[in-house]
Design a protein around this motif. Structure first.
Motif, mmCIF file in Angstrom:
data_model
loop_
_atom_site.group_PDB
_atom_site.id
_atom_site.type_symbol
_atom_site.label_atom_id
_atom_site.label_comp_id
_atom_site.label_asym_id
_atom_site.label_seq_id
_atom_site.Cartn_x
_atom_site.Cartn_y
_atom_site.Cartn_z
ATOM 1 N N PRO A 1 0.828 -1.205 0.000
ATOM 2 C CA PRO A 1 0.000 0.000 0.000
ATOM 3 C C PRO A 1 0.865 1.258 0.000
ATOM 4 O O PRO A 1 1.957 1.262 0.563
ATOM 5 N N LYS A 2 0.366 2.302 -0.598
ATOM 6 C CA LYS A 2 1.101 3.566 -0.677
ATOM 7 C C LYS A 2 0.630 4.571 0.357
ATOM 8 O O LYS A 2 1.194 5.643 0.476
ATOM 9 N N SER A 3 -0.441 4.229 1.086
ATOM 10 C CA SER A 3 -0.953 5.134 2.103
ATOM 11 C C SER A 3 -1.593 4.326 3.230
ATOM 12 O O SER A 3 -1.779 3.114 3.129
ATOM 13 N N ARG A 4 -1.955 5.018 4.286
ATOM 14 C CA ARG A 4 -2.542 4.400 5.469
ATOM 15 C C ARG A 4 -3.897 3.789 5.123
ATOM 16 O O ARG A 4 -4.701 4.388 4.425
ATOM 17 N N ILE A 5 -4.139 2.577 5.616
ATOM 18 C CA ILE A 5 -5.427 1.902 5.443
ATOM 19 C C ILE A 5 -5.894 1.460 6.828
ATOM 20 O O ILE A 5 -5.201 0.685 7.494
ATOM 21 N N PRO A 6 -7.045 1.948 7.281
ATOM 22 C CA PRO A 6 -7.544 1.512 8.592
ATOM 23 C C PRO A 6 -7.822 0.002 8.592
ATOM 24 O O PRO A 6 -8.002 -0.610 7.537
ATOM 25 N N ALA A 7 -7.885 -0.573 9.772
ATOM 26 C CA ALA A 7 -8.140 -2.011 9.899
ATOM 27 C C ALA A 7 -9.441 -2.388 9.183
ATOM 28 O O ALA A 7 -10.427 -1.668 9.244
ATOM 29 N N PHE A 8 -9.400 -3.527 8.489
ATOM 30 C CA PHE A 8 -10.589 -4.005 7.775
ATOM 31 C C PHE A 8 -10.687 -5.518 7.908
ATOM 32 O O PHE A 8 -9.707 -6.210 8.187
ATOM 33 N N THR A 9 -11.896 -6.030 7.699
ATOM 34 C CA THR A 9 -12.177 -7.465 7.696
ATOM 35 C C THR A 9 -13.119 -7.742 6.532
ATOM 36 O O THR A 9 -14.137 -7.078 6.400
ATOM 37 N N GLU A 10 -12.768 -8.699 5.708
ATOM 38 C CA GLU A 10 -13.606 -9.086 4.566
ATOM 39 C C GLU A 10 -13.718 -10.603 4.518
ATOM 40 O O GLU A 10 -12.728 -11.320 4.623
ATOM 41 N N GLU A 11 -14.938 -11.071 4.333
ATOM 42 C CA GLU A 11 -15.171 -12.499 4.188
ATOM 43 C C GLU A 11 -15.087 -12.852 2.698
ATOM 44 O O GLU A 11 -15.705 -12.198 1.865
ATOM 45 N N VAL A 12 -14.318 -13.874 2.368
ATOM 46 C CA VAL A 12 -14.184 -14.337 0.990
ATOM 47 C C VAL A 12 -15.081 -15.566 0.832
ATOM 48 O O VAL A 12 -14.986 -16.528 1.599
ATOM 49 N N LEU A 13 -15.949 -15.483 -0.166
ATOM 50 C CA LEU A 13 -16.907 -16.553 -0.398
ATOM 51 C C LEU A 13 -16.536 -17.329 -1.652
ATOM 52 O O LEU A 13 -15.950 -16.789 -2.588
ATOM 53 N N MET A 14 -16.943 -18.595 -1.688
ATOM 54 C CA MET A 14 -16.787 -19.422 -2.867
ATOM 55 C C MET A 14 -18.198 -19.737 -3.366
ATOM 56 O O MET A 14 -19.073 -20.107 -2.588
ATOM 57 N N GLU A 15 -18.398 -19.550 -4.662
ATOM 58 C CA GLU A 15 -19.701 -19.849 -5.226
ATOM 59 C C GLU A 15 -19.582 -21.083 -6.116
ATOM 60 O O GLU A 15 -18.729 -21.146 -7.004
ATOM 61 N N CYS A 16 -20.439 -22.049 -5.853
ATOM 62 C CA CYS A 16 -20.418 -23.292 -6.626
ATOM 63 C C CYS A 16 -21.861 -23.799 -6.744
ATOM 64 O O CYS A 16 -22.557 -23.920 -5.733
ATOM 65 N N ALA A 17 -22.269 -24.079 -7.937
ATOM 66 C CA ALA A 17 -23.620 -24.595 -8.214
ATOM 67 C C ALA A 17 -24.695 -23.688 -7.633
ATOM 68 O O ALA A 17 -25.690 -24.156 -7.074
ATOM 69 N N GLY A 18 -24.456 -22.391 -7.705
ATOM 70 C CA GLY A 18 -25.446 -21.431 -7.233
ATOM 71 C C GLY A 18 -25.455 -21.223 -5.731
ATOM 72 O O GLY A 18 -26.258 -20.457 -5.218
ATOM 73 N N LEU A 19 -24.573 -21.885 -4.994
ATOM 74 C CA LEU A 19 -24.496 -21.709 -3.541
ATOM 75 C C LEU A 19 -23.208 -20.990 -3.165
ATOM 76 O O LEU A 19 -22.141 -21.278 -3.706
ATOM 77 N N GLN B 1 -20.478 -20.265 -0.256
ATOM 78 C CA GLN B 1 -19.945 -20.814 0.992
ATOM 79 C C GLN B 1 -18.781 -19.943 1.453
ATOM 80 O O GLN B 1 -17.930 -19.571 0.647
ATOM 81 N N PRO B 2 -18.738 -19.612 2.754
ATOM 82 C CA PRO B 2 -17.581 -18.866 3.258
ATOM 83 C C PRO B 2 -16.320 -19.716 3.100
ATOM 84 O O PRO B 2 -16.317 -20.908 3.400
ATOM 85 N N LEU B 3 -15.271 -19.096 2.591
ATOM 86 C CA LEU B 3 -14.009 -19.805 2.384
ATOM 87 C C LEU B 3 -12.987 -19.418 3.455
ATOM 88 O O LEU B 3 -12.370 -20.269 4.068
ATOM 89 N N PHE B 4 -12.824 -18.086 3.659
ATOM 90 C CA PHE B 4 -11.937 -17.596 4.709
ATOM 91 C C PHE B 4 -12.229 -16.118 4.946
ATOM 92 O O PHE B 4 -12.967 -15.480 4.205
ATOM 93 N N VAL B 5 -11.638 -15.595 6.023
ATOM 94 C CA VAL B 5 -11.784 -14.178 6.368
ATOM 95 C C VAL B 5 -10.425 -13.517 6.204
ATOM 96 O O VAL B 5 -9.416 -14.028 6.699
ATOM 97 N N LEU B 6 -10.411 -12.415 5.511
ATOM 98 C CA LEU B 6 -9.192 -11.653 5.271
ATOM 99 C C LEU B 6 -9.225 -10.420 6.164
ATOM 100 O O LEU B 6 -10.203 -9.669 6.167
ATOM 101 N N ARG B 7 -8.154 -10.235 6.927
ATOM 102 C CA ARG B 7 -8.035 -9.062 7.809
ATOM 103 C C ARG B 7 -6.737 -8.361 7.494
ATOM 104 O O ARG B 7 -5.732 -9.007 7.181
ATOM 105 N N GLY B 8 -6.746 -7.060 7.589
ATOM 106 C CA GLY B 8 -5.516 -6.328 7.323
ATOM 107 C C GLY B 8 -5.614 -4.867 7.689
ATOM 108 O O GLY B 8 -6.665 -4.370 8.086
ATOM 109 N N SER B 9 -4.501 -4.207 7.541
ATOM 110 C CA SER B 9 -4.393 -2.760 7.740
ATOM 111 C C SER B 9 -3.011 -2.350 7.266
ATOM 112 O O SER B 9 -2.140 -3.195 7.050
ATOM 113 N N CYS B 10 -2.834 -1.088 7.084
ATOM 114 C CA CYS B 10 -1.517 -0.545 6.754
ATOM 115 C C CYS B 10 -1.280 0.644 7.665
ATOM 116 O O CYS B 10 -1.997 1.645 7.594
#
Length: 132
Positions: A1-19, A21-30
Motif C-alpha cells: 500500500p502507498k498510504s494508510r489503510i484503517p483495519a478491515f475485515t472481509e469475508e471471501v466466499l466461494m460460489e459453486c452450483a449457485g451456492l 460458501q464462506p471460504l476464509f476471512v481476510l483481515r488487514g491494515s496498513c
C-alpha cells in the motif's frame, strides 16, 4: 500500500452450483503517518506596528505512528513566531500552537507562504501553513 489503510475485515466466499460458501476471512491494515492542521491558512487582520496578536493552531495525529515535529522557525521571522517550535505527537493526540503576529514595519499585505513543519519517521510531505 502507498498510504494508510484503517483495519478491515472481509469475508471471501466461494460460489459453486449457485451456492455461496464462506471460504476464509481476510483481515488487514496498513500503518501510516497522518498529521493534519486544523487550517492551512491563518488570516490575522489588521495589527498595529510594534503590537501583536495571537491565534491558535491545532495539529492532530490521526494516523498510527508517533512522530517528532519541528517548525522551520527562520521562515517565520521577523513578523511571526510560533510556540512550541518542536515536540512529539502520538496517535490520537492534538498539539495546540500559539502563532504570534508582531509586525515590525508598516505594510498593507504581509504574507508568509508555505511555512513548513518537518515530521520524523518516514516519507511524507511536510505540513504547510500560510499566514496573512
Amino acid at each position: 500500500p502507498k498510504s494508510r489503510i484503517p483495519a478491515f475485515t472481509e469475508e471471501v466466499l466461494m460460489e459453486c452450483a449457485g451456492l455461496s460458501q464462506p471460504l476464509f476471512v481476510l483481515r488487514g491494515s496498513c500503518l501510516g503517518m497522518e498529521i493534519v492542521l486544523d487550517t492551512d491558512s491563518m488570516p490575522f487582520g489588521t495589527v498595529y506596528q510594534r503590537s501583536q496578536t495571537t491565534r491558535k493552531l491545532i495539529m492532530s495525529n490521526t494516523g498510527d505512528m508517533n512522530t517528532r515535529f519541528r517548525w522551520d522557525l527562520n521562515r517565520f521571522l521577523p513578523d511571526f513566531s510560533i510556540s512550541p517550535v518542536e515536540g512529539y505527537i502520538t496517535p490520537g493526540m492534538d498539539v495546540t500552537f500559539d502563532v504570534n503576529f508582531h509586525p515590525q514595519n508598516m505594510s498593507q499585505d504581509i504574507r508568509y507562504d508555505k511555512l513548513r513543519c518537518f515530521l520524523d519517521g518516514g516519507p511524507h510531505k511536510p505540513v504547510t501553513l500560510t499566514l496573512t
